[in-house]
Design a protein around this motif. Structure first.
Motif, mmCIF file in Angstrom:
data_model
loop_
_atom_site.group_PDB
_atom_site.id
_atom_site.type_symbol
_atom_site.label_atom_id
_atom_site.label_comp_id
_atom_site.label_asym_id
_atom_site.label_seq_id
_atom_site.Cartn_x
_atom_site.Cartn_y
_atom_site.Cartn_z
ATOM 1 N N GLY A 171 0.823 -1.195 0.000
ATOM 2 C CA GLY A 171 0.000 0.000 0.000
ATOM 3 C C GLY A 171 0.855 1.240 0.000
ATOM 4 N N PRO A 172 0.253 2.408 0.189
ATOM 5 C CA PRO A 172 1.032 3.650 0.272
ATOM 6 C C PRO A 172 2.086 3.539 1.378
ATOM 7 N N PRO A 173 3.338 3.899 1.086
ATOM 8 C CA PRO A 173 4.412 3.687 2.067
ATOM 9 C C PRO A 173 4.422 4.719 3.186
ATOM 10 N N VAL A 174 4.689 4.227 4.391
ATOM 11 C CA VAL A 174 4.879 5.084 5.565
ATOM 12 C C VAL A 174 6.229 4.723 6.175
ATOM 13 N N LEU A 175 7.153 5.669 6.161
ATOM 14 C CA LEU A 175 8.487 5.461 6.730
ATOM 15 C C LEU A 175 8.447 5.818 8.210
ATOM 16 N N LEU A 176 8.855 4.882 9.063
ATOM 17 C CA LEU A 176 8.785 5.034 10.511
ATOM 18 C C LEU A 176 10.194 5.194 11.078
ATOM 19 N N ILE A 177 10.447 6.335 11.734
ATOM 20 C CA ILE A 177 11.776 6.659 12.253
ATOM 21 C C ILE A 177 11.708 6.700 13.779
ATOM 22 N N HIS A 178 12.431 5.791 14.426
ATOM 23 C CA HIS A 178 12.295 5.608 15.868
ATOM 24 C C HIS A 178 13.041 6.659 16.676
ATOM 25 N N GLY A 179 12.785 6.623 17.975
ATOM 26 C CA GLY A 179 13.388 7.575 18.888
ATOM 27 C C GLY A 179 14.720 7.119 19.452
ATOM 28 N N PHE A 180 15.304 7.978 20.265
ATOM 29 C CA PHE A 180 16.611 7.745 20.861
ATOM 30 C C PHE A 180 16.596 6.505 21.750
ATOM 31 N N VAL A 215 7.176 -1.977 16.070
ATOM 32 C CA VAL A 215 6.592 -3.327 16.025
ATOM 33 C C VAL A 215 5.978 -3.680 17.374
ATOM 34 N N ASP A 216 6.772 -3.543 18.442
ATOM 35 C CA ASP A 216 6.307 -3.945 19.765
ATOM 36 C C ASP A 216 5.137 -3.106 20.265
ATOM 37 N N THR A 217 4.991 -1.887 19.771
ATOM 38 C CA THR A 217 3.890 -1.009 20.182
ATOM 39 C C THR A 217 2.646 -1.175 19.308
ATOM 40 N N GLY A 218 2.719 -2.045 18.298
ATOM 41 C CA GLY A 218 1.558 -2.316 17.458
ATOM 42 C C GLY A 218 1.376 -1.401 16.273
ATOM 43 N N TRP A 219 2.322 -0.481 16.066
ATOM 44 C CA TRP A 219 2.169 0.463 14.951
ATOM 45 C C TRP A 219 2.228 -0.226 13.592
ATOM 46 N N VAL A 220 3.170 -1.132 13.409
ATOM 47 C CA VAL A 220 3.293 -1.806 12.112
ATOM 48 C C VAL A 220 2.017 -2.579 11.806
ATOM 49 N N GLU A 221 1.503 -3.289 12.793
ATOM 50 C CA GLU A 221 0.248 -4.026 12.596
ATOM 51 C C GLU A 221 -0.904 -3.075 12.281
ATOM 52 N N THR A 222 -0.979 -1.968 13.018
ATOM 53 C CA THR A 222 -2.049 -0.994 12.797
ATOM 54 C C THR A 222 -2.004 -0.437 11.377
ATOM 55 N N LEU A 223 -0.822 -0.083 10.917
ATOM 56 C CA LEU A 223 -0.680 0.520 9.592
ATOM 57 C C LEU A 223 -0.953 -0.490 8.479
ATOM 58 N N GLY A 261 -4.028 -0.814 5.410
ATOM 59 C CA GLY A 261 -3.727 -0.774 3.981
ATOM 60 C C GLY A 261 -2.479 -0.012 3.596
ATOM 61 N N TYR A 262 -1.583 0.219 4.573
ATOM 62 C CA TYR A 262 -0.330 0.919 4.282
ATOM 63 C C TYR A 262 0.842 -0.059 4.291
ATOM 64 N N GLN A 263 1.916 0.342 3.644
ATOM 65 C CA GLN A 263 3.182 -0.379 3.739
ATOM 66 C C GLN A 263 4.023 0.287 4.816
ATOM 67 N N ALA A 264 4.367 -0.452 5.857
ATOM 68 C CA ALA A 264 5.142 0.094 6.970
ATOM 69 C C ALA A 264 6.622 -0.216 6.763
ATOM 70 N N ILE A 265 7.450 0.820 6.783
ATOM 71 C CA ILE A 265 8.892 0.678 6.587
ATOM 72 C C ILE A 265 9.591 1.185 7.839
ATOM 73 N N THR A 266 10.275 0.302 8.549
ATOM 74 C CA THR A 266 11.030 0.716 9.722
ATOM 75 C C THR A 266 12.512 0.786 9.385
ATOM 76 N N HIS A 280 -4.330 12.668 3.801
ATOM 77 C CA HIS A 280 -3.223 13.239 3.025
ATOM 78 C C HIS A 280 -2.465 12.231 2.123
ATOM 79 N N CYS A 281 -2.721 10.945 2.274
ATOM 80 C CA CYS A 281 -1.900 9.961 1.581
ATOM 81 C C CYS A 281 -2.632 9.138 0.543
ATOM 82 N N SER A 282 -3.849 9.492 0.236
ATOM 83 C CA SER A 282 -4.616 8.683 -0.705
ATOM 84 C C SER A 282 -4.025 8.690 -2.113
ATOM 85 N N SER A 283 -3.276 9.748 -2.429
ATOM 86 C CA SER A 283 -2.724 9.864 -3.790
ATOM 87 C C SER A 283 -1.270 9.396 -3.898
#
Length: 256
Positions: free
Chosen positions: A19-28, A37-45, A49-54, A249-252
Motif C-alpha cells: 500500500g502507500p508507504p509510511v516510513l517510521l523513524i524511531h526515537g533515541f 513493532v512492539d507497540t503495534g504500529w506496524v500491525e495498525t498501519l 492498507g499501508y506499507q510500513a517501513i522501519t 493526506h496519503c490517498s494519492s
C-alpha cells in the motif's frame, strides 16, 4: 533484517505490508522493532492498507554503531532515511517519527519536501527549536558506571531503557551529543508538507504540541490524554488520529 550501505554504514530496515508507504523513524535508544513493532504500529498501519517501513537509525538496533559524535547530526540521519527510500525505489512517502525520530523526520521534510507527502511528529514539540535541555544529563547517565549512581530522573529513565534494549551506551552517548541539534524557527516555518504534532499530555520533555503546530504552515496539534513521553508511543488515541491524518493526506501516494 535486511540492510543496505550508505555513507559507509550498514543500515538495517524492514518492510511490511503493501500500500502507500509510511516510513517510521524511531526515537533515541530505541529501534524499529521496539518503537514500531512492539507497540503495534506496524500491525495498525498494515491492517489499514499501508506499507510500513522501519529503519534502525545509526547507532541503534541492528545498524552500525559508530562512537564518533560527528556522525549523528539529524541532517545525516535524515539522509540515511532518504537513502533508504532510494534503495527501495520509493519516490514519495509519508514519514512518521517519534522523539529523536521526529527531529530526523522534520529535517527530512525540510530538506526534501518533494519526497515527503505528509509528516507525523510524535513526542516532539518546541524542543525541535529549543533543543533538549536534559541532553548532558542523559549522556552522563549513559556513561555512569552503574544505575545506582544516577539521581536525575530523565538520565535514569534513558539508562534503564538503553539497558533494556541492549544498546551500545557509548554509541548512544555520541548520538545524544549531536542528534539534538535544533532546527531554526525560520526553517520550521518553511516545512510546507502537512504535519501532525502529537504529544502526550504529561510529556514534560516535549511540552505542548500547539506552539509547534502553529509554526508549521500546515500543522495540526494532537494532545494525547494521560500519557508521558514514554507511554504515548503506542497509545490508541495517537494511532486513531494518525490513521485519520494519513487517510486525508496519503490517498494519492503511489504504491511501491
Amino acid at each position: 533484517m535486511p540492510s543496505f550501505t550508505t555513507s559507509g554504514l550498514s543500515i538495517a530496515y524492514e518492510v511490511t505490508g503493501e500500500g502507500p508507504p509510511v516510513l517510521l523513524i524511531h526515537g533515541f535508544a530505541s529501534s524499529g522493532k521496539v518503537n514500531w513493532v512492539d507497540t503495534g504500529w506496524v500491525e495498525t498501519l498494515t491492517e489499514a492498507g499501508y506499507q510500513a517501513i522501519t529503519i534502525d537509525n545509526r547507532g541503534h538496533g541492528q545498524t552500525d554503531r559508530p562512537h564518533d559524535p560527528e556522525l549523528y547530526y539529524p541532517t545525516q540521519m535524515a539522509e540515511d532515511a532518504l537513502a533508504l527510500l532510494d534503495h527501495l525505489g520509493i519516490e514519495k512517502a509519508a514519514v512518521m517519527g517519534y522523539s529523536m525520530g521526529a527531529r530526523i523526520a522534520a529535517f527530512l521534510a525540510f530538506h526534501h519536501p518533494e519526497r515527503v507527502v505528509a509528516a507525523i511528529f510524535g513526542g516532539m514539540a518546541m524542543n525541535l527549536v529549543n533543543g533538549l535541555s536534559d541532553g548532558n544529563d542523559i549522556i552522563a547517565g549513559l556513561r555512569a558506571p552503574d544505575l545506582s549512581d544516577l539521581t536525575h530522573p530523565t538520565a535514569r529513565q534513558f539508562r534503564i531503557f538503553a539497558d533494556h534494549t541492549g544498546s551500545d551506551r557509548e554509541a548512544l552517548a555520541a548520538c545524544m551529543e549531536t542528534s539534538r541539534q535544533p532546527m531554526a524557527r525560520a526553517d520550521v516555518r518553511r516545512i510546507e508538507v502537512p504535519a501532525l504534532v502529537a504529544v502526550g499530555e504529561e510529556d514534560e520533555m516535549a511540552g505542548g504540541p500547539e506552539e509547534l503546530a502553529e509554526l508549521l504552515p500546515q500543522g495540526e496539534a494532537l494532545l494525547i490524554p494521560r500519557r508521558d513521553h514514554m507511554r504515548a508511543t503506542g497509545d490508541k488515541v495517537f494511532k486513531a488520529a494518525a490513521l485519520a491524518f494519513l487517510s486525508e493526506h496519503c490517498s494519492s501516494v503511489p504504491v511501491s
